[in-house]
Design an enzyme around this catalytic site. Structure first.
Site, PDB file in Angstrom:
ATOM      1  N   GLY A  62      -7.861 -22.225   5.287  1.00  0.00           N
ATOM      2  CA  GLY A  62      -8.377 -22.324   6.640  1.00  0.00           C
ATOM      3  C   GLY A  62      -7.767 -21.253   7.527  1.00  0.00           C
ATOM      4  O   GLY A  62      -7.120 -20.314   7.043  1.00  0.00           O
ATOM      5  N   VAL A  81      -3.413 -11.872  -3.317  1.00  0.00           N
ATOM      6  CA  VAL A  81      -3.476 -12.175  -1.883  1.00  0.00           C
ATOM      7  C   VAL A  81      -4.143 -11.043  -1.107  1.00  0.00           C
ATOM      8  O   VAL A  81      -4.831 -11.265  -0.112  1.00  0.00           O
ATOM      9  CB  VAL A  81      -2.056 -12.439  -1.314  1.00  0.00           C
ATOM     10  CG1 VAL A  81      -2.132 -12.847   0.157  1.00  0.00           C
ATOM     11  CG2 VAL A  81      -1.343 -13.510  -2.127  1.00  0.00           C
ATOM     12  N   ALA A  82      -3.941  -9.803  -1.557  1.00  0.00           N
ATOM     13  CA  ALA A  82      -4.414  -8.624  -0.821  1.00  0.00           C
ATOM     14  C   ALA A  82      -5.924  -8.650  -0.625  1.00  0.00           C
ATOM     15  O   ALA A  82      -6.677  -9.031  -1.525  1.00  0.00           O
ATOM     16  CB  ALA A  82      -4.010  -7.352  -1.562  1.00  0.00           C
ATOM     17  N   VAL A 121      -5.090 -19.687   9.423  1.00  0.00           N
ATOM     18  CA  VAL A 121      -3.662 -19.880   9.176  1.00  0.00           C
ATOM     19  C   VAL A 121      -2.851 -19.587  10.436  1.00  0.00           C
ATOM     20  O   VAL A 121      -3.028 -18.563  11.090  1.00  0.00           O
ATOM     21  CB  VAL A 121      -3.183 -18.972   8.024  1.00  0.00           C
ATOM     22  CG1 VAL A 121      -1.721 -19.266   7.692  1.00  0.00           C
ATOM     23  CG2 VAL A 121      -4.055 -19.173   6.787  1.00  0.00           C
ATOM     24  N   ASP A 129      -2.820   0.231  -3.972  1.00  0.00           N
ATOM     25  CA  ASP A 129      -3.829   0.189  -2.912  1.00  0.00           C
ATOM     26  C   ASP A 129      -5.064  -0.517  -3.455  1.00  0.00           C
ATOM     27  O   ASP A 129      -5.525  -0.206  -4.557  1.00  0.00           O
ATOM     28  CB  ASP A 129      -4.181   1.626  -2.489  1.00  0.00           C
ATOM     29  CG  ASP A 129      -5.080   1.690  -1.262  1.00  0.00           C
ATOM     30  OD1 ASP A 129      -5.869   0.741  -1.045  1.00  0.00           O
ATOM     31  OD2 ASP A 129      -5.006   2.688  -0.538  1.00  0.00           O
ATOM     32  N   LYS A 170     -15.526 -12.046   1.025  1.00  0.00           N
ATOM     33  CA  LYS A 170     -14.731 -13.144   0.486  1.00  0.00           C
ATOM     34  C   LYS A 170     -15.594 -14.110  -0.335  1.00  0.00           C
ATOM     35  O   LYS A 170     -15.120 -14.686  -1.322  1.00  0.00           O
ATOM     36  CB  LYS A 170     -14.026 -13.898   1.614  1.00  0.00           C
ATOM     37  CG  LYS A 170     -12.968 -13.099   2.344  1.00  0.00           C
ATOM     38  CD  LYS A 170     -11.867 -12.576   1.442  1.00  0.00           C
ATOM     39  CE  LYS A 170     -10.853 -13.612   1.041  1.00  0.00           C
ATOM     40  NZ  LYS A 170      -9.717 -13.035   0.249  1.00  0.00           N
ATOM     41  N   TYR A 187     -16.673  -9.438   6.368  1.00  0.00           N
ATOM     42  CA  TYR A 187     -15.539 -10.167   5.787  1.00  0.00           C
ATOM     43  C   TYR A 187     -16.026 -11.424   5.062  1.00  0.00           C
ATOM     44  O   TYR A 187     -15.577 -11.735   3.945  1.00  0.00           O
ATOM     45  CB  TYR A 187     -14.543 -10.547   6.882  1.00  0.00           C
ATOM     46  CG  TYR A 187     -13.376 -11.367   6.390  1.00  0.00           C
ATOM     47  CD1 TYR A 187     -12.323 -10.775   5.700  1.00  0.00           C
ATOM     48  CD2 TYR A 187     -13.320 -12.744   6.616  1.00  0.00           C
ATOM     49  CE1 TYR A 187     -11.244 -11.531   5.244  1.00  0.00           C
ATOM     50  CE2 TYR A 187     -12.248 -13.499   6.171  1.00  0.00           C
ATOM     51  CZ  TYR A 187     -11.215 -12.883   5.490  1.00  0.00           C
ATOM     52  OH  TYR A 187     -10.153 -13.644   5.024  1.00  0.00           O
ATOM     53  N   LYS A 235       7.927  -2.252   6.349  1.00  0.00           N
ATOM     54  CA  LYS A 235       7.460  -3.288   5.428  1.00  0.00           C
ATOM     55  C   LYS A 235       8.411  -3.460   4.244  1.00  0.00           C
ATOM     56  O   LYS A 235       8.719  -4.584   3.830  1.00  0.00           O
ATOM     57  CB  LYS A 235       6.046  -2.972   4.952  1.00  0.00           C
ATOM     58  CG  LYS A 235       5.018  -3.074   6.077  1.00  0.00           C
ATOM     59  CD  LYS A 235       3.610  -2.787   5.600  1.00  0.00           C
ATOM     60  CE  LYS A 235       2.628  -2.949   6.764  1.00  0.00           C
ATOM     61  NZ  LYS A 235       1.244  -2.629   6.379  1.00  0.00           N
ATOM     62  N   ARG A 240       0.826  -1.211   0.000  1.00  0.00           N
ATOM     63  CA  ARG A 240       0.000   0.000   0.000  1.00  0.00           C
ATOM     64  C   ARG A 240       0.857   1.256   0.000  1.00  0.00           C
ATOM     65  O   ARG A 240       0.472   2.268  -0.567  1.00  0.00           O
ATOM     66  CB  ARG A 240      -0.935   0.019   1.217  1.00  0.00           C
ATOM     67  CG  ARG A 240      -2.214  -0.768   1.039  1.00  0.00           C
ATOM     68  CD  ARG A 240      -3.258  -0.358   2.060  1.00  0.00           C
ATOM     69  NE  ARG A 240      -2.764  -0.482   3.422  1.00  0.00           N
ATOM     70  CZ  ARG A 240      -2.883  -1.565   4.173  1.00  0.00           C
ATOM     71  NH1 ARG A 240      -3.458  -2.633   3.679  1.00  0.00           N
ATOM     72  NH2 ARG A 240      -2.413  -1.599   5.403  1.00  0.00           N
TER      73      ARG A 240
END
Length: 294
Positions: free
Chosen positions: A199, A85-86, A201, A65, A173, A169, A45, A38
């Site tokens: 699952g 992945v984001a 993680v 972003d 998803k 969420y 990071k 981002r």
């Protein structure tokens, strides 16, 4: 696929828990990695990723972003595989999206569109979540005989342990995964689309702090009632809690990148466990944590 030494891949959300672990694994395996963050001004990071072995010669960082999905275009250009992945965990106001559901779905659409028109991307791998794959029957009364790729979480059912955060969420998803699979079906000749429903993680990873998913996993041991509520929500939603180690999540993503002629929906979980079994394990093996007998 090209040899790994020449193959360029893109990882969105490269500084997150799964993203950073995946970037590390891909570099170890010889890939050239484009990773998005981002904010390239966040030295903590950037420094984390730049410190990985082989980063100097094979890691390229891009600012993007998820609330401005057009920014991912530069990172994706020239890549053969994209790992999306984001995902927005907190809603950022001030943009055109009403909530993180809209933001998540629109990012998926834009990233898939960039992949299709890139001229180089052959495969898009989406880091999905098992919260989208509940085996609950549509009326919420009982579970189906098996959990498979036909299972979709019924978004109209509420649960005693849910809250606004996990509900939003879950819907985000679920709808985003449905959208990306639909795009894959409509553009099958141009792009292979794979979704990996992960699952809960756990495992050390590379971040210097403990992530939410790890905290949820150990919520009974640290007596955190708020995170324990999320653990119970997963149990209600899925019958048991699917768990998986971060290293296995990375292996699964790379397997999906390297296996020929693969597409569709896959489950990424090593075992299923109840919250009662977890509590018993802590009580028997770590009595010093004084896990609540309840």
């Amino acid at each position: 696929m090209e040899s790994k030494s020449k193959c360029k891949v893109c990882v969105t959300g490269g500084a997150g828990y799964i993203g950073s672990a995946l970037v590390h694994s891909l570099l170890q395996k010889g890939y050239i990695v484009h990773a998005t963050l981002r904010n390239l001004g966040d030295e903590s990071k950037v420094g984390l990723l730049r410190a990985f072995p082989y980063a100097e010669e094979r890691l390229h960082l891009f600012q993007a972003d998820i609330y401005k999905p057009q920014e991912f275009e530069q990172a994706i250009q020239g890549c053969e595989i994209v790992f999306h992945v984001a995902t927005p965990l907190q809603h950022t106001t001030g943009y055109k999206y009403n909530d993180k559901i809209e933001a998540t779905i629109n990012a998926v659409k834009k990233i898939a569109d960039v992949c299709i028109h890139s001229g180089t991307v052959k495969r898009l791998i989406y880091t999905a979540s098992v919260v989208a794959a509940s085996p609950l029957k549509d009326d919420g009364k009982g579970y189906k005989i098996a959990m498979d790729e036909s299972c979709w979480t019924p978004c109209h059912i509420s649960f005693p342990y849910s809250n606004d955060y996990v509900e939003e969420y879950t819907i985000a998803k679920t709808k985003a995964e449905q959208e990306i699979l639909k795009i894959g079906e409509e553009n099958a000749s141009e792009l292979e689309v794979i979704t990996l429903g992960c699952g809960l993680v756990g495992g050390e990873g590379h971040l210097p702090y403990m992530t939410d998913s790890v905290m949820i996993l150990i919520s009974q041991a640290i007596n955190n009632a708020t995170l324990y509520q999320i653990l119970r929500y997963l149990e209600e939603l899925l019958g048991k809690i699917p768990i998986v180690h971060i290293e296995d999540v990375c292996r699964a993503h790379i397997f999906c990148a390297e296996t020929p002629l693969i597409n569709g929906r896959f489950l990424c979980s090593s075992s299923y466990i109840t919250s009662a079994e977890m509590a018993k394990y802590y009580q028997e093996n770590y009595p010093q944590f004084h896990v609540n007998q309840e």
